[in-house]
Design a protein around this motif. Structure first.
Motif: not given
Length: 249
Positions: A195, A225, A228, A245
């Motif tokens: 991740d 990224y 997301e 994140v």
């Protein structure tokens, strides 16, 4: 040092150093003997650079044939000076030096009136030290290696101490460096967590170049990224509880 690199370095010194620059200073800056320096000056002159002066007096670059003439407004010149001055706050000496060299190349191409405006600009940056230098100053050499691995799309092996004091070692795919007022952050894809994670560069206690290549995946990984993050922000706006994140677990 290769001949071409040496000549480029000599031109950079002539562009940025207050004129006239002594032969001794030019030789020291380019790490050559005085005899070699005189040969390099002759080579640059033969290539079209107008360099006034002579041994025992000093040298001045009066016209740089390697760069095209440019023109900027007074406010644009001051914006460039202010931006390069702010690089001192980044905790990255190599980046600061690169900014000064780039600015010197730009100023060297300006007409006389505009080069004087650059010398006597109204806007300047004179901060004495970065904000919270304990969080902004990475160990020596870290930033250069991180930047190189980002461009080479090569993995990094890092040892990291998080904000809670826990230490881990992991392999990451470095994607970019983020500069803020208080921190320097590394954005990476963590192989251990599979991740995205962000790491305080000042908290990386050791790092080395890894053996894995992720070329040409850096740009697609960055795009993924961003998408997301957008999706998670949309979920948060809808009232869905999500983890942030990038927390380095």
């Amino acid at each position: 040092m290769a001949r071409t690199d040496r000549l480029m370095r000599l031109m950079d010194v002539l562009r940025r150093a207050p004129a006239p620059v002594t032969a001794a200073k030019l030789a020291a800056e380019t790490d050559v003997s005085l005899r070699q320096l005189y040969r390099d000056i002759a080579t640059l002159r033969a290539g079209g650079a107008l360099i006034d002066g002579e041994a025992g007096v000093g040298y001045r670059l009066t016209e740089d044939s390697a760069l095209p003439p440019q023109s900027f407004s007074r406010l644009e010149i001051e914006a460039l000076l202010l931006a390069v001055g702010e690089l001192r706050q980044m905790g990255d000496p190599a980046l600061e030096e690169a900014g000064r060299n780039a600015l010197a190349r730009i100023v060297a191409t300006l007409p006389e009136r505009q080069s004087q405006q650059a010398l006597h600009a109204v806007l300047r940056s004179f901060r004495s030290a970065p904000v919270r230098p304990d969080e902004r100053t990475p160990p020596a050499g870290h930033l250069s290696l991180i930047r190189q691995c980002c461009w080479d799309e090569a993995s990094l092996n890092i040892s990291y101490t998080d904000l809670q004091g826990a230490s881990t070692s992991r392999e990451v795919l470095p994607l970019g460096i983020s500069y803020s007022d208080n921190n320097l952050m590394l954005l990476a894809f963590c192989q251990m967590r599979q991740d995205y994670r962000t790491f305080h560069i000042s908290r990386i206690t050791a790092l080395s170049r890894g053996n894995a290549s992720f070329r040409p995946q850096r740009v697609p990984l960055l795009r993924a990224y961003v998408e997301e993050r957008r999706a998670r922000r949309g979920q948060a706006a809808s009232g869905v509880n999500i983890a942030v994140v990038g927390s380095p677990e």
